[in-house]
Design an enzyme around this catalytic site. Structure first.
Site: not given
Ligand code: ADP
Length: 484
Positions: A165, A182, A234, A256, A284, A290, A387, A447
């Site tokens: 996306r 991730a 995230g 997002e 699902r 999210c 959430e 979606s």
């Molecule tokens: P979730 O709770 O769904 O894991 P996050 O927001 O923690 O959501 O993570 C989403 C993405 O953001 C992941 O790829 C994670 O590694 C990244 N991430 C988490 N913290 C940081 C940060 N401080 N800077 C950049 N990327 C981050």
């Protein structure tokens, strides 16, 4: 066959068109959430690796931006075909590293690949406009140009689609991209990068940097003036950190973020449709979306009938590894996430909520949690605000339309909202009054790659998908021309 598949997935960083070890030599393990077993060890990118990726992304940026739109379109189209041809591999890989059941993984392959096809079609339709200045003093030409090297940070819940996306519109617009997938699910993105190389994407245009050190890797890139954009999917908390960091170099941003989607069922809803919709909107992807229905608000006249039917359906779901044919729901992504779901439910129950079915983690290997329905939630319960990100349907009653809409809007989030009614007037009214970037009317899934996905309030900035999605990767330039 799992062993062959895992052997075929690159486990290095994807850098300069090839799988490369980290300069540190370090790796980290990717775990199968259904068993707790290690699937693979992947390279752990450092800030120095990230700088190398940005060197590559910058070196080819001008050349990529200058490629004919049709050439970019054909590469995206070829990538769509290649991902589709390898749908079984991508699906199994996502089930292994993320846990979702195979039919849902196949659904995500179709959905995720579609962004590549959709943006292959958008690449050749990047327009501009011209106008004569009102005073006749000149001509106004408006052109669109790629923003430049982009950083895409993706979550684990849709390992393919959250990448495509962003990659689809970025490449279509003529941008180079560095993806930071991730840490729980880097394998799908690494396989995608390999597929892109196979279909002829020039080296350096797309890099993939798995890492356990997201803050320093992303932070370093965002401090580098060559990076021009960050697109993030995230949590809202991390989104706020990134927005603050983006301020330093005034980066373009797309965010997002989290959601707390209301799922509102009015007395005049078709009960069976509403229950079907709730099963999709809530269960699902194991509730790990999210856009997942987070607060199920049901008008009191229909509440018990709805709750009883939903409970029956949820209680019948078999929990098990995603690759087993009779599994209806897979594991939670990891122990930490399961712990947070457990805490939300336990707190609500301690405060007086009633468990209709489920309500606890499943003993044994993996990170399974029982699909759950709870009601009788006390006013202040945290589960009514936070959430959940898991298979827990939390039901709350309301009396009037006014009250239902007010409760739906009573959140700092504004991503998705769903409601069910058979009354056309109510449908139009409520769709406009719900504070959300996306509203589903008598639908549990919204979606669509051809539609703009995005939130308002603290759920984010910008849109992905649709004809809106490519704009996020384009700058507007005004060229003042002399009068004709
Ligand atoms: P979730 O709770 O769904 O894991 P996050 O927001 O923690 O959501 O993570 C989403 C993405 O953001 C992941 O790829 C994670 O590694 C990244 N991430 C988490 N913290 C940081 C940060 N401080 N800077 C950049 N990327 C981050």
């Amino acid at each position: 066959n799992v062993t062959d598949l895992l052997r075929s997935v690159p486990t290095g960083l994807w850098l300069n068109g090839a799988s490369t070890p980290s300069e540190s030599g370090r790796t980290f393990d990717v775990v199968n959430p259904a068993t707790g077993e290690v699937l693979a060890a992947v390279a752990n990118a450092t800030p120095a690796d990230a700088a190398a990726a940005l060197d590559a992304a910058s070196a080819v940026a001008d050349e990529w931006a200058a490629t004919a739109p049709r050439v970019r379109a054909e590469i995206l189209r070829a990538a769509f075909e290649a991902v589709t041809a390898r749908a079984d591999d991508f699906a199994l890989l996502m089930t292994l590293e993320m846990g979702k059941i195979l039919p849902e993984s196949r659904g995500e392959v179709a959905y995720g690949a579609e962004f590549l096809r959709w943006f292959s079609e958008e690449a050749v339709r990047i327009g501009g406009r011209t106008a004569t200045a009102p005073a006749g003093t000149g001509e106004i030409a408006v052109v669109k140009e790629p923003v430049g090297p982009c950083l895409a940070i993706t979550p684990w819940n849709f390992p393919l689609a959250m990448g495509t996306r962003k990659i689809g519109p970025a490449l279509a617009a003529g941008c180079t991209v560095i993806v930071k997938p991730a840490e729980d699910t880097p394998l799908t993105m690494l396989l995608l990068a390999q597929v892109f190389a196979e279909v002829g994407l020039p080296a350096g245009v797309l890099s993939v940097l798995p890492t356990l050190d997201a803050p320093t890797v992303a932070g370093g890139l965002m401090e580098d003036p060559r990076l021009r954009k960050v697109s993030f999917t995230g949590s809202t908390g991390v989104g706020k950190i990134l927005l603050a960091q983006a301020a330093n170099n005034v980066l373009r941003t797309s965010m997002e973020l989290g959601g707390s989607a209301p799922f509102v069922v009015f007395d005049d809803a078709d009960l069976d449709k509403a229950v079907d919709g709730a099963m999709l909107a809530k269960m699902r992807n194991g509730g790990e979306a999210c856009t997942a229905a987070n607060r199920i608000l049901v008008q009191n006249g229909i509440r018990e009938a709805f709750t009883a039917k939903l409970t029956e359906r949820v209680a019948a779901m078999r929990v098990g590894p995603g690759w087993e044919a009779d599994s209806a729901i897979g594991p939670i992504i990891n122990a930490k996430q399961r712990g947070s779901i457990t805490a939300l439910v336990d707190e609500a129950v301690a405060a007086g909520a009633t468990v209709r079915t489920g309500g606890k983690p499943v003993d044994g290997a993996g990170f399974f949690y029982e699909p759950t329905v709870i009601d009788g939630l006390p006013d202040g319960a945290r589960i009514r605000r936070d959430e959940i990100f898991g298979p827990v349907a939390a039901i709350v009653g309301f009396d009037t339309e006014e009250q239902g809409v007010a409760m739906a809007n009573d959140t700092e989030y504004g991503l998705a909202a769903y409601f069910f009614t058979e009354n056309v007037g109510r449908a139009q009214r409520v769709a406009r009054r719900l504070q959300a970037g996306m509203v589903g009317v008598n639908r549990g899934v919204i979606s669509d790659p051809a539609a703009p996905f995005g939130g308002i309030k603290q759920s984010g900035l910008g849109s992905e998908g649709g004809s809106e999605g490519i704009e996020e990767y384009l700058n507007t330039k005004y060229i003042a021309l002399p009068p004709v």
